[in-house]
Design an enzyme around this catalytic site. Sequence first.
Site, short mmCIF file in Angstrom:
data_model
loop_
_atom_site.label_atom_id
_atom_site.label_comp_id
_atom_site.label_asym_id
_atom_site.label_seq_id
_atom_site.Cartn_x
_atom_site.Cartn_y
_atom_site.Cartn_z
N HIS A 1 -7.18 -4.51 -0.94
CA HIS A 1 -6.49 -5.77 -1.24
C HIS A 1 -7.13 -6.45 -2.44
O HIS A 1 -6.85 -7.62 -2.71
CB HIS A 1 -6.54 -6.72 -0.04
CG HIS A 1 -6.06 -6.11 1.23
ND1 HIS A 1 -6.91 -5.53 2.14
CD2 HIS A 1 -4.81 -5.98 1.74
CE1 HIS A 1 -6.21 -5.06 3.16
NE2 HIS A 1 -4.93 -5.31 2.93
N HIS B 1 0.83 -1.21 0.00
CA HIS B 1 0.00 0.00 0.00
C HIS B 1 0.86 1.26 0.00
O HIS B 1 0.39 2.33 0.34
CB HIS B 1 -0.91 0.02 1.23
CG HIS B 1 -1.74 -1.21 1.38
ND1 HIS B 1 -2.65 -1.60 0.43
CD2 HIS B 1 -1.80 -2.14 2.37
CE1 HIS B 1 -3.24 -2.72 0.83
NE2 HIS B 1 -2.73 -3.07 1.99
#
Length: 356
Positions: free
Chosen positions: A218, A56
Site C-alpha cells: 500500500h 492489487h
Amino acid sequence: MKKLINAVENVLNEQMQGFIAVHPECELHTDPVFITRKGAPFADKVALISGGGSGHEPMHAGFVGKGMLCAACPGEIFTSPTPDQMLSCALTVDSGAGVLFLVKNYTGDVLNFETATELFADTSAQVAFVLVDDDVAVKDSLYTAGRRGVANTVLMEKLLGAAAEQGYALAELEALGQKLNNHGYSIGVALNACTVPAAGKPSFELAENEMEFGVGIHGEPGIERRPYENLDRTVEQMFQTLIENGPYERKLRRWNREDNSWLEETVAKPSLQKGDRVIALVNNLGAVPLSELYGVYHKLQQCCDDFGLVIERKLVGSYCTSLDMQGFSITLLKVDDKDLALWDFPVNTPALRWGE
C-alpha cells in the site's frame, strides 16, 4: 492526478462490472459485493476464500476459478472488505465441507475476517483461518501487528486451490496453509510511489537516486530509504535480506473449531538454507516493464545458484500489484515434491492458467 477513472466513489463498481463482462466464468454479487466462481458451491469441496482492498489486481478476483479461489471479497482501493461481505460470500459458496479464509496480515483485513469467521461459525458451519505474513522487511507497521502479508498470498492461493480441487479436507487444507505460510519469504522495493485515487497524489516522494527498500503493497515505508545504484545491486540486497530473515518466532492466531474460539500459538519460522528447493516469484508492483522483470529474474537466478537454492518453478509478471507503483517484489517459497505436484495441477482463472 491523471487516471482512467470517472468519479472516485464509483471506481470499484465500474471496475468490477468490467471484470465480469470480460470474465463471465465468474459471477458478481452486488449486495454485498463479492465474486464467486460460476457454479459454486461445488459438492464435497472446501471453499477457499480470500480478499482485501482493491488496487492489487489481479489479486484477488483474478484468481477466482478452477484450481484456485472459489471466491474473493474486494474492498475499496486499499481498504478492507467488511465482515458482511465475507459472511455472505461464505454462506453462498459453502458446500457443507467448510470454508477456509486466507487472510493477508493487515489490521483491517484481520479484524474483519476474524469477525466473519466468528459469525460464520455461529451458523454451525465449519471454518478455518490461515494468516499470511511473508514480508521480511518490517516486523510491525502502521498497517499491521507483526509482518505484512504480501505476494506469497498468490502462491498459497494456487497451491491451496489445487489441494481443495483434489478433495483435501478442511483440516488438511488448514495445515497445508500454515506450512506454506511458514516457508514463504517476500521483500519489495519501490523507485516511485503509487497514487491512490482518493488521495490524488503520490503516497510518498523519493529523490532521483533513492529507493524505498522493503516497501509495503500500500506504499507503506520499508526498512529504510537507500541509494539506488542499479538492478544487480538492488537484487543482491533483496536476496541477502531474504536469506538473513530467520529463524525467528512469532505469535499467530488460529480458529479452534472444537469450541469456536481463537487460539494464539507461537510459531517458529526457519530461514532458507543451502539446498532448499523453492518457487520464485518476481512480481510487478504496478509500473515496471516486463522486460525489466526478466532482468530481475536473471540476477535472482544467479543469486540462488551462488547461494545454493534450487529454483524448481518460477513466475514473472503482475500478480500482486500496488496500483501504479514503480517497483517489484521477490518471493521465495520453500517447497517439496507434494507442493510441486499441487503447483503443476491445472488451473483456469482470469489471471493464471495452465494444464487441461
